[in-house]
Motif scaffolding. Sequence first.
Motif, PDB file in Angstrom:
ATOM      1  N   LEU A 102       1.236  -1.316  -0.454  1.00  0.00           N
ATOM      2  CA  LEU A 102       0.388   0.179  -0.051  1.00  0.00           C
ATOM      3  C   LEU A 102       0.872   0.997   0.344  1.00  0.00           C
ATOM      4  CD1 LEU A 102      -3.077  -0.715   2.405  1.00  0.00           C
ATOM      5  CD2 LEU A 102      -2.889  -1.096   0.004  1.00  0.00           C
ATOM      6  N   GLY A 103       2.235   1.162   0.249  1.00  0.00           N
ATOM      7  CA  GLY A 103       2.550   2.153   0.308  1.00  0.00           C
ATOM      8  C   GLY A 103       2.721   2.585   1.451  1.00  0.00           C
ATOM      9  N   LEU A 104       2.169   2.169   2.924  1.00  0.00           N
ATOM     10  CA  LEU A 104       2.285   2.946   3.771  1.00  0.00           C
ATOM     11  C   LEU A 104       3.495   2.870   4.882  1.00  0.00           C
ATOM     12  CD1 LEU A 104      -1.192   1.830   5.028  1.00  0.00           C
ATOM     13  CD2 LEU A 104      -0.317   3.866   3.389  1.00  0.00           C
ATOM     14  N   GLY A 105       4.197   4.313   5.402  1.00  0.00           N
ATOM     15  CA  GLY A 105       4.914   4.021   6.003  1.00  0.00           C
ATOM     16  C   GLY A 105       4.749   4.567   7.884  1.00  0.00           C
ATOM     17  N   GLY A 106       5.964   5.319   8.269  1.00  0.00           N
ATOM     18  CA  GLY A 106       5.584   5.170   9.405  1.00  0.00           C
ATOM     19  C   GLY A 106       5.422   4.034  10.264  1.00  0.00           C
ATOM     20  N   VAL A 107       5.008   4.514  11.622  1.00  0.00           N
ATOM     21  CA  VAL A 107       5.489   3.424  13.061  1.00  0.00           C
ATOM     22  C   VAL A 107       3.532   2.638  13.221  1.00  0.00           C
ATOM     23  CG1 VAL A 107       7.409   4.393  14.055  1.00  0.00           C
ATOM     24  CG2 VAL A 107       5.314   4.713  14.466  1.00  0.00           C
ATOM     25  N   VAL A 108       3.472   1.438  13.142  1.00  0.00           N
ATOM     26  CA  VAL A 108       2.656   0.491  13.956  1.00  0.00           C
ATOM     27  C   VAL A 108       1.874   1.981  15.571  1.00  0.00           C
ATOM     28  CG1 VAL A 108       2.168  -1.194  12.672  1.00  0.00           C
ATOM     29  CG2 VAL A 108       3.386  -0.451  14.561  1.00  0.00           C
ATOM     30  N   LYS A 109       0.880   1.748  15.452  1.00  0.00           N
ATOM     31  CA  LYS A 109       0.131   2.159  17.055  1.00  0.00           C
ATOM     32  C   LYS A 109      -0.052   0.901  18.338  1.00  0.00           C
ATOM     33  CE  LYS A 109      -2.758   5.288  19.273  1.00  0.00           C
ATOM     34  NZ  LYS A 109      -3.568   5.894  19.560  1.00  0.00           N
ATOM     35  N   HIS A 110       0.406   1.046  19.193  1.00  0.00           N
ATOM     36  CA  HIS A 110       0.337   0.005  20.139  1.00  0.00           C
ATOM     37  C   HIS A 110       1.056  -1.785  20.441  1.00  0.00           C
ATOM     38  CE1 HIS A 110      -2.859   2.475  22.582  1.00  0.00           C
ATOM     39  NE2 HIS A 110      -3.170   2.604  20.970  1.00  0.00           N
ATOM     40  N   ALA A 111       0.892  -2.355  20.728  1.00  0.00           N
ATOM     41  CA  ALA A 111       1.512  -3.517  20.502  1.00  0.00           C
ATOM     42  C   ALA A 111       0.813  -4.738  21.652  1.00  0.00           C
ATOM     43  CB  ALA A 111       2.858  -3.764  20.841  1.00  0.00           C
ATOM     44  N   TYR A 112       0.567  -5.525  20.421  1.00  0.00           N
ATOM     45  CA  TYR A 112      -0.048  -7.027  21.296  1.00  0.00           C
ATOM     46  C   TYR A 112       0.240  -8.685  20.622  1.00  0.00           C
ATOM     47  CZ  TYR A 112      -1.982  -7.566  16.568  1.00  0.00           C
ATOM     48  OH  TYR A 112      -2.765  -8.180  15.271  1.00  0.00           O
ATOM     49  N   PHE A 113       0.242  -9.369  21.274  1.00  0.00           N
ATOM     50  CA  PHE A 113       0.690 -11.144  20.780  1.00  0.00           C
ATOM     51  C   PHE A 113      -1.059 -11.568  20.985  1.00  0.00           C
ATOM     52  CE2 PHE A 113       0.801 -15.010  22.425  1.00  0.00           C
ATOM     53  CZ  PHE A 113       2.447 -15.437  21.957  1.00  0.00           C
ATOM     54  N   GLY A 114      -1.631 -11.586  21.840  1.00  0.00           N
ATOM     55  CA  GLY A 114      -2.724 -12.433  21.539  1.00  0.00           C
ATOM     56  C   GLY A 114      -4.067 -11.472  20.399  1.00  0.00           C
ATOM     57  N   LEU A 115      -4.739 -12.140  19.753  1.00  0.00           N
ATOM     58  CA  LEU A 115      -5.627 -11.844  18.608  1.00  0.00           C
ATOM     59  C   LEU A 115      -6.353 -10.984  19.431  1.00  0.00           C
ATOM     60  CD1 LEU A 115      -7.192 -11.785  16.661  1.00  0.00           C
ATOM     61  CD2 LEU A 115      -8.034 -13.552  16.760  1.00  0.00           C
ATOM     62  N   GLN A 116      -6.985 -11.343  20.582  1.00  0.00           N
ATOM     63  CA  GLN A 116      -8.483 -10.995  21.844  1.00  0.00           C
ATOM     64  C   GLN A 116      -7.667  -9.607  22.806  1.00  0.00           C
ATOM     65  OE1 GLN A 116      -9.667 -13.418  24.645  1.00  0.00           O
ATOM     66  NE2 GLN A 116     -10.161 -15.062  23.469  1.00  0.00           N
TER      67      GLN A 116
END
Length: 307
Positions: A216-230
């Motif tokens: 998609l040509g998206l840069g930058g960082v992601v927000k938050h961090a998770y391990f489990g799907l819930q």
Amino acid sequence: MEIDPRRLRFLVAVARSGGILAAAEQLGVSPSAVSQQVARLERDTGQALIRRTVRGTDLTPAGATLAEAGEEVERTLNLAAVRLDAAGASLSGTVRVGAFESFLRTILVPALPRWRLQHPDLDVIVAEAERDVLMRRLRTGHLDVAVIETDTDETARLPAGVVEHHLLDDPWRVVAPVGALESADLEGLRGSSVPWLGVADSEASARAIARVRRGLGLGGVVKHAYFGLQTALALVAAGEGVALAPALALQGLTPPGVVVLEIEGLGVRRIVARHHESRGPTPGPAVTVTSLVSQEAAAHGGADPLG
């Protein structure tokens, strides 16, 4: 139109690896051999199947359709081979099977009571763990079968003496806050102001998200961090971001405020079973249990939380 199914594995390798050179390395042949087989498929079908881009090699829509058929042939042959190997084996003994949470929850654990009745001399012990841990335990002999997940374009060398059986292609879905995307397609994802959620690097969804974001040509960082799907779904329900999740894992888990979107071009999570090669004149217990697991996965092949 007559298609030689033996050539399909070359197109499938290109689809999985993203290029002629990588496909050749994966198959253990020369790049020219891969190119020749794909070219013959194009002559047989009368359609262009691949196109070269600055990022490598992409499949055309016709190529993607044919590669999907090739994967189905591969899965069917793998399942037949496992069943043939297991046909003469005794369904007895203890077999330790490791897998990730959604496969255990939706496919493996529900089958255990039935297996217990049908095969009273067989004791299947399950263990949940991440992929790296599962492969380490398989390598050290603490597991007999490891069921792992990989992303669409991920390739990996199998350890010596380990065989792999393709179980299931599980389509990726977008999970988003209700009303967060203007359209349920890749353009809607590209134009959304809602951030992507971060996920542990060891998860197949992390590789899928990175792949989709690059596309998609998206840069930058992601927000938050998770391990489990819930946890991811709770963050999505709170309006904190969007994420990818496999269809199988979403069964029975989608909370209010979350919409599950089927968007073309997201790819699939490939689910495979790995075990050590059988030694001796008869298949080992791991092969017989892999046969049972393959049958359960085949029965769930069409499962989808959207259906």
